[in-house]
Design an enzyme around this catalytic site. Structure first.
Site, mmCIF file in Angstrom:
data_model
loop_
_atom_site.group_PDB
_atom_site.id
_atom_site.type_symbol
_atom_site.label_atom_id
_atom_site.label_comp_id
_atom_site.label_asym_id
_atom_site.label_seq_id
_atom_site.Cartn_x
_atom_site.Cartn_y
_atom_site.Cartn_z
ATOM 1 N N SER A 135 2.436 -34.314 -21.331
ATOM 2 C CA SER A 135 2.008 -35.562 -21.620
ATOM 3 C C SER A 135 0.697 -35.561 -22.550
ATOM 4 O O SER A 135 0.603 -34.510 -23.143
ATOM 5 C CB SER A 135 1.753 -36.589 -20.170
ATOM 6 O OG SER A 135 1.497 -37.815 -20.470
ATOM 7 N N ASN A 136 -0.073 -36.596 -22.557
ATOM 8 C CA ASN A 136 -1.388 -36.430 -23.315
ATOM 9 C C ASN A 136 -2.443 -37.393 -22.883
ATOM 10 O O ASN A 136 -2.087 -38.245 -21.596
ATOM 11 C CB ASN A 136 -1.023 -36.980 -24.716
ATOM 12 C CG ASN A 136 -0.840 -38.471 -24.694
ATOM 13 O OD1 ASN A 136 -1.471 -39.470 -24.453
ATOM 14 N ND2 ASN A 136 0.816 -38.651 -25.082
ATOM 15 N N HIS A 137 -3.785 -37.527 -23.226
ATOM 16 C CA HIS A 137 -4.846 -37.924 -22.670
ATOM 17 C C HIS A 137 -4.963 -39.627 -23.140
ATOM 18 O O HIS A 137 -5.995 -40.035 -22.780
ATOM 19 C CB HIS A 137 -6.004 -37.251 -23.320
ATOM 20 C CG HIS A 137 -6.312 -35.980 -22.799
ATOM 21 N ND1 HIS A 137 -6.374 -35.866 -21.336
ATOM 22 C CD2 HIS A 137 -6.470 -34.948 -23.312
ATOM 23 C CE1 HIS A 137 -6.541 -34.584 -21.017
ATOM 24 N NE2 HIS A 137 -6.675 -33.904 -22.203
ATOM 25 N N ALA A 165 0.774 -43.741 -27.043
ATOM 26 C CA ALA A 165 0.665 -42.207 -27.626
ATOM 27 C C ALA A 165 1.966 -41.866 -26.998
ATOM 28 O O ALA A 165 2.100 -41.059 -25.826
ATOM 29 C CB ALA A 165 -0.532 -41.532 -26.906
#
Ligand code: C5P
Length: 221
Positions: free
Chosen positions: A29-31, A95
């Site tokens: 995943s991402n921030h 995102a």
């Protein structure tokens, strides 16, 4: 009296990260905090729009008057977006993970003494580009682009490659993930407009002003 100039309009907003499982306990995943997308959804709803917010997992409350569809993966996000069509506008702030595991391991991947496992990745669908090419393409499609270098050149090229009407570029070199403020430039057919640093809620208000103007007079845009 409140400005309800978007009443009767249906707007799709994507927000947050996507989460791509590797096995039952791990993921890619991402921030992304979802803050900018949620602020846009809230500002649209305040103007009377019907808002469908397709969102990856985030820890912010659903804005008043917004219909949220929670999703995990990019493929779920795409399916939820396509199911929401037709809409008047789509604002893609999510995102989206560029890649996912080719195969999700059915059990937890074990340390077995043979060294680390090799993860085979495959590309995820591009939701923004897919919406732009759809036979039910929304009249207005807006993309976002987080860039760390050559922000404007990359953003201009990205707008053309994806096929969106407006692209909001933000320079993420100085940390924007999870932050309250944002510095963006808006690129359309006519060129570029750089906005000063402001709160994400003010970026949302400014963008929604432009969306109101677009629907009031699309030919002027
Ligand atoms: O190519 P890049 O990820 O920088 O493009 C960013 C824009 O494209 C954002 O609007 C993002 O929401 C959208 N996007 C998407 N699906 C993807 C990748 C990006 O909708 N798989």
């Amino acid at each position: 009296t409140p400005d309800r100039s978007l009443s009767g309009r249906h707007v799709l907003v994507t927000a947050g990260p996507t989460v791509e499982p590797l096995d039952p306990v791990r993921f890619l995943s991402n921030h992304s905090s979802g803050r900018q997308g949620y602020a846009i959804a809230a500002a649209l709803a305040k103007r009377g729009a019907t808002v469908t917010l397709v969102s990856g997992p985030v820890s912010i409350p659903v804005p008043e008057g917004v219909h949220r569809i929670p999703v995990q993966t990019a493929r779920e996000m795409l399916a939820a977006c396509e199911a929401a069509l037709p809409v008047d506008a789509a604002i893609c702030t999510a995102a989206v993970s560029d890649w996912r595991a080719k195969d999700i391991a059915p059990g937890k991947i074990k340390k077995n003494g043979d060294g680390p496992p090799t993860l085979e990745l495959v590309e995820n669908p591009d939701i923004l580009a897919t919406l732009c090419r759809s036979s039910q393409r929304p009249r207005l499609v807006v993309g976002f682009a987080a860039e760390t270098d050559d922000v404007l050149q990359n953003a201009q090229a990205k707008r053309l490659r994806k096929g969106c009407d407006w692209l909001v570029a933000n320079d993420v070199r100085h940390g924007v993930f999870g932050a309250m403020r944002n510095t963006v430039s808006l690129i359309d057919d006519h060129g570029l407009q750089s906005w000063p640093e402001m709160d994400k809620t003010d970026v949302a208000e400014q963008l929604v002003e432009r969306i109101v103007a677009f629907f009031a007079n699309p030919l002027s845009q």
